[in-house]
Motif scaffolding. Sequence first.
Motif, PDB file in Angstrom:
ATOM      1  N   ALA A 147       8.651 -13.357  37.356  1.00  0.00           N
ATOM      2  CA  ALA A 147       8.839 -14.627  38.055  1.00  0.00           C
ATOM      3  C   ALA A 147      10.310 -14.906  38.314  1.00  0.00           C
ATOM      4  O   ALA A 147      10.702 -15.348  39.412  1.00  0.00           O
ATOM      5  CB  ALA A 147       8.221 -15.766  37.237  1.00  0.00           C
ATOM      6  N   GLU A 148      11.160 -14.644  37.324  1.00  0.00           N
ATOM      7  CA  GLU A 148      12.591 -14.916  37.493  1.00  0.00           C
ATOM      8  C   GLU A 148      13.201 -14.031  38.573  1.00  0.00           C
ATOM      9  O   GLU A 148      14.011 -14.500  39.389  1.00  0.00           O
ATOM     10  CB  GLU A 148      13.322 -14.716  36.169  1.00  0.00           C
ATOM     11  N   LEU A 149      12.818 -12.763  38.597  1.00  0.00           N
ATOM     12  CA  LEU A 149      13.341 -11.864  39.617  1.00  0.00           C
ATOM     13  C   LEU A 149      12.859 -12.283  41.004  1.00  0.00           C
ATOM     14  O   LEU A 149      13.633 -12.266  41.969  1.00  0.00           O
ATOM     15  CB  LEU A 149      12.933 -10.415  39.325  1.00  0.00           C
ATOM     16  N   SER A 150      11.617 -12.693  41.108  1.00  0.00           N
ATOM     17  CA  SER A 150      11.093 -13.144  42.396  1.00  0.00           C
ATOM     18  C   SER A 150      11.888 -14.336  42.923  1.00  0.00           C
ATOM     19  O   SER A 150      12.220 -14.403  44.117  1.00  0.00           O
ATOM     20  CB  SER A 150       9.611 -13.504  42.272  1.00  0.00           C
ATOM     21  N   GLN A 151      12.201 -15.272  42.048  1.00  0.00           N
ATOM     22  CA  GLN A 151      13.017 -16.422  42.462  1.00  0.00           C
ATOM     23  C   GLN A 151      14.410 -15.994  42.903  1.00  0.00           C
ATOM     24  O   GLN A 151      14.945 -16.477  43.907  1.00  0.00           O
ATOM     25  CB  GLN A 151      13.123 -17.429  41.315  1.00  0.00           C
ATOM     26  N   LEU A 152      14.999 -15.070  42.174  1.00  0.00           N
ATOM     27  CA  LEU A 152      16.353 -14.619  42.469  1.00  0.00           C
ATOM     28  C   LEU A 152      16.411 -13.857  43.789  1.00  0.00           C
ATOM     29  O   LEU A 152      17.391 -13.966  44.548  1.00  0.00           O
ATOM     30  CB  LEU A 152      16.859 -13.750  41.312  1.00  0.00           C
ATOM     31  N   LEU A 153      15.368 -13.102  44.081  1.00  0.00           N
ATOM     32  CA  LEU A 153      15.335 -12.346  45.337  1.00  0.00           C
ATOM     33  C   LEU A 153      15.369 -13.261  46.553  1.00  0.00           C
ATOM     34  O   LEU A 153      15.917 -12.905  47.598  1.00  0.00           O
ATOM     35  CB  LEU A 153      14.085 -11.457  45.383  1.00  0.00           C
ATOM     36  N   LEU A 154      14.787 -14.440  46.417  1.00  0.00           N
ATOM     37  CA  LEU A 154      14.796 -15.388  47.532  1.00  0.00           C
ATOM     38  C   LEU A 154      16.219 -15.824  47.888  1.00  0.00           C
ATOM     39  O   LEU A 154      16.490 -16.245  49.016  1.00  0.00           O
ATOM     40  CB  LEU A 154      13.952 -16.610  47.195  1.00  0.00           C
ATOM     41  N   GLU A 155      17.139 -15.711  46.928  1.00  0.00           N
ATOM     42  CA  GLU A 155      18.535 -16.074  47.180  1.00  0.00           C
ATOM     43  C   GLU A 155      19.292 -15.007  47.954  1.00  0.00           C
ATOM     44  O   GLU A 155      20.208 -15.322  48.716  1.00  0.00           O
ATOM     45  CB  GLU A 155      19.268 -16.312  45.849  1.00  0.00           C
ATOM     46  N   VAL A 156      18.934 -13.729  47.775  1.00  0.00           N
ATOM     47  CA  VAL A 156      19.783 -12.649  48.293  1.00  0.00           C
ATOM     48  C   VAL A 156      19.154 -11.857  49.434  1.00  0.00           C
ATOM     49  O   VAL A 156      19.873 -11.248  50.233  1.00  0.00           O
ATOM     50  CB  VAL A 156      20.201 -11.694  47.153  1.00  0.00           C
ATOM     51  N   LEU A 157      17.840 -11.827  49.519  1.00  0.00           N
ATOM     52  CA  LEU A 157      17.187 -11.088  50.595  1.00  0.00           C
ATOM     53  C   LEU A 157      17.353 -11.813  51.923  1.00  0.00           C
ATOM     54  O   LEU A 157      17.598 -13.026  51.953  1.00  0.00           O
ATOM     55  CB  LEU A 157      15.692 -10.933  50.296  1.00  0.00           C
ATOM     56  N   PRO A 158      17.223 -11.101  53.047  1.00  0.00           N
ATOM     57  CA  PRO A 158      17.214 -11.786  54.338  1.00  0.00           C
ATOM     58  C   PRO A 158      16.169 -12.900  54.344  1.00  0.00           C
ATOM     59  O   PRO A 158      15.069 -12.734  53.811  1.00  0.00           O
ATOM     60  CB  PRO A 158      16.844 -10.660  55.316  1.00  0.00           C
ATOM     61  N   LYS A 159      16.525 -14.027  54.926  1.00  0.00           N
ATOM     62  CA  LYS A 159      15.645 -15.182  54.924  1.00  0.00           C
ATOM     63  C   LYS A 159      14.309 -14.850  55.605  1.00  0.00           C
ATOM     64  O   LYS A 159      14.272 -14.127  56.590  1.00  0.00           O
ATOM     65  CB  LYS A 159      16.300 -16.365  55.632  1.00  0.00           C
ATOM     66  N   GLY A 160      13.254 -15.403  55.039  1.00  0.00           N
ATOM     67  CA  GLY A 160      11.923 -15.199  55.604  1.00  0.00           C
ATOM     68  C   GLY A 160      11.115 -14.117  54.928  1.00  0.00           C
ATOM     69  O   GLY A 160       9.909 -13.993  55.188  1.00  0.00           O
ATOM     70  N   LEU A 161      11.743 -13.325  54.061  1.00  0.00           N
ATOM     71  CA  LEU A 161      11.019 -12.312  53.288  1.00  0.00           C
ATOM     72  C   LEU A 161      10.666 -12.938  51.943  1.00  0.00           C
ATOM     73  O   LEU A 161      11.531 -13.165  51.099  1.00  0.00           O
ATOM     74  CB  LEU A 161      11.872 -11.059  53.106  1.00  0.00           C
ATOM     75  N   THR A 162       9.396 -13.233  51.752  1.00  0.00           N
ATOM     76  CA  THR A 162       9.016 -14.107  50.641  1.00  0.00           C
ATOM     77  C   THR A 162       7.952 -13.542  49.701  1.00  0.00           C
ATOM     78  O   THR A 162       7.609 -14.190  48.718  1.00  0.00           O
ATOM     79  CB  THR A 162       8.491 -15.446  51.195  1.00  0.00           C
ATOM     80  N   LYS A 163       7.427 -12.353  50.002  1.00  0.00           N
ATOM     81  CA  LYS A 163       6.394 -11.772  49.133  1.00  0.00           C
ATOM     82  C   LYS A 163       6.815 -10.361  48.767  1.00  0.00           C
ATOM     83  O   LYS A 163       7.254  -9.599  49.633  1.00  0.00           O
ATOM     84  CB  LYS A 163       5.032 -11.752  49.837  1.00  0.00           C
ATOM     85  N   PHE A 164       6.627  -9.996  47.474  1.00  0.00           N
ATOM     86  CA  PHE A 164       7.237  -8.776  46.968  1.00  0.00           C
ATOM     87  C   PHE A 164       6.228  -7.868  46.282  1.00  0.00           C
ATOM     88  O   PHE A 164       5.291  -8.337  45.616  1.00  0.00           O
ATOM     89  CB  PHE A 164       8.350  -9.123  45.971  1.00  0.00           C
ATOM     90  N   PHE A 165       6.469  -6.573  46.445  1.00  0.00           N
ATOM     91  CA  PHE A 165       5.727  -5.556  45.701  1.00  0.00           C
ATOM     92  C   PHE A 165       6.747  -4.712  44.969  1.00  0.00           C
ATOM     93  O   PHE A 165       7.613  -4.089  45.584  1.00  0.00           O
ATOM     94  CB  PHE A 165       4.891  -4.690  46.643  1.00  0.00           C
ATOM     95  N   PHE A 166       6.677  -4.706  43.627  1.00  0.00           N
ATOM     96  CA  PHE A 166       7.620  -3.958  42.801  1.00  0.00           C
ATOM     97  C   PHE A 166       7.030  -2.598  42.455  1.00  0.00           C
ATOM     98  O   PHE A 166       5.899  -2.512  41.964  1.00  0.00           O
ATOM     99  CB  PHE A 166       7.926  -4.722  41.510  1.00  0.00           C
ATOM    100  N   CYS A 167       7.811  -1.545  42.674  1.00  0.00           N
ATOM    101  CA  CYS A 167       7.325  -0.193  42.395  1.00  0.00           C
ATOM    102  C   CYS A 167       8.423   0.583  41.656  1.00  0.00           C
ATOM    103  O   CYS A 167       9.183  -0.027  40.902  1.00  0.00           O
ATOM    104  CB  CYS A 167       6.886   0.490  43.688  1.00  0.00           C
ATOM    105  N   THR A 168       8.511   1.872  41.842  1.00  0.00           N
ATOM    106  CA  THR A 168       9.415   2.662  41.004  1.00  0.00           C
ATOM    107  C   THR A 168      10.512   3.383  41.763  1.00  0.00           C
ATOM    108  O   THR A 168      11.374   3.995  41.130  1.00  0.00           O
ATOM    109  CB  THR A 168       8.623   3.708  40.187  1.00  0.00           C
TER     110      THR A 168
END
Length: 448
Positions: free
Chosen positions: A92-113
């Motif tokens: 959850a914390e990483l998902s929130q942080l990604l919203l700060e740095v990723l290009p705006k409008g990219l809001t859903k994430f899939f974490f892999c390896t």
Amino acid sequence: MAETLSSQQVVDITKQHNFGTWRRGKQWNPLHVVSGDGCWFTDANGKRYLDFSAQLMCVNLGYNNQAVIQSIQQQAAELAYIQPSYTTTARAELSQLLLEVLPKGLTKFFFCTSGTDANEAAFKVARMYTGKTKIIGRYRSYHGSTASSIGATGDARRWPSEPRSKLPGVVFSPEVNCYKCPLKHSYPECGIACADYLEYMIQNEGDVAAVLAETVVGTNGVLIPPPGYYQKLRRICDENNVLLIADEVMAGWGRTGKWFAIDHWGVQPDILTTAKGITSAYVPLGLMAVSEKISAFFEDNLFAHGHTYEAHPLTLGPAIATIREMQRLNLVERAVEVGAYLGEKLQALKAKHKSIGDVRGLGLFWAVELVKDQAKKTPFNVWQEKLDGKTLVVDQIAGKMIASGIFLQAWMNHFVIAPPLIVSKEEIDFALTALDEHLAIADQLVAG
């Protein structure tokens, strides 16, 4: 007590029982590395090496960053693994942080390896969302080594695995290369003909789900698109109902002087894939991020993808620490400042050496391309020679560099210069002094 292995035993066992990737086994003599600190790593004999390419353009924070190391230790102590259908605080914390740095409008994430995994996910999502099949890639590109990602790779690394691992529905377009345009045009008179050609392909191929692009081509030469290219490509994709996938595996995470290279052009991709610098490569983590319209689609449609190590807790905490360290140290801004210094020094090398055909880059992401004829832009080597195991001209120079205590990534006819974002101007001077000396090898082979 277990027997302590000598350094030579470590090397011998590794060679005997492991594969040396993208090379013949007989040509592999791996360096036994035992530690690293800052921009330097140390071998078993105590020799230190300046890492002038951040290994595989990924160790952006340099070695031995204590904040990231402590985050790994802390997460391992708290919760080493849980299946991806559950969640964790780190997720959850990483998902929130990604919203700060990723290009705006990219809001859903899939974490892999890895970046490979991220691109595999992107291909599946593009096809599920659009209901279409084809993906248009580019010839000078690399997107990973598994079946789909190597099939979508334009360079010759896919040749040995074809046709069995050829990804059905992938077609290739000319790369964006203003130094040596495959369409034999010149910018700006061309009107960005490479983008126009992509539109022609979309309209004549039919059934195109997505255009796949390394925003700045990485290993294949740090190819910087001209002004207006991505804006035009975004318009073409929108007008033809095609998704734009931005591969930021190498170009992301401050490398070019923006959080992500696509930010230089103010364009929002539909899907973004990344890895490497997300944890400074301390642990293996990849990411696929999608736009809100794609996210909404999967609220009522099956997201038919996943694997055991998705959102692995041990990978997510270090990503949080890496982003916070980048913010604390102002590394994105620093890449601009120090990158300008590096660029000036590289241009000075070009003016001095007749074997340098081109120098190009953004931030702390540069390529030095060697040629045996500057006027004709003739390369020293071709792909088949590399596949046949020939020692290339850039390999000879890289060998001299490592002997001088500097690691420099060599590929085909160019060097990828991408040091950790913490590199100092003094370290840049040290590396370029050695490169200046060893470029004599190529200068002596220049035609005429």
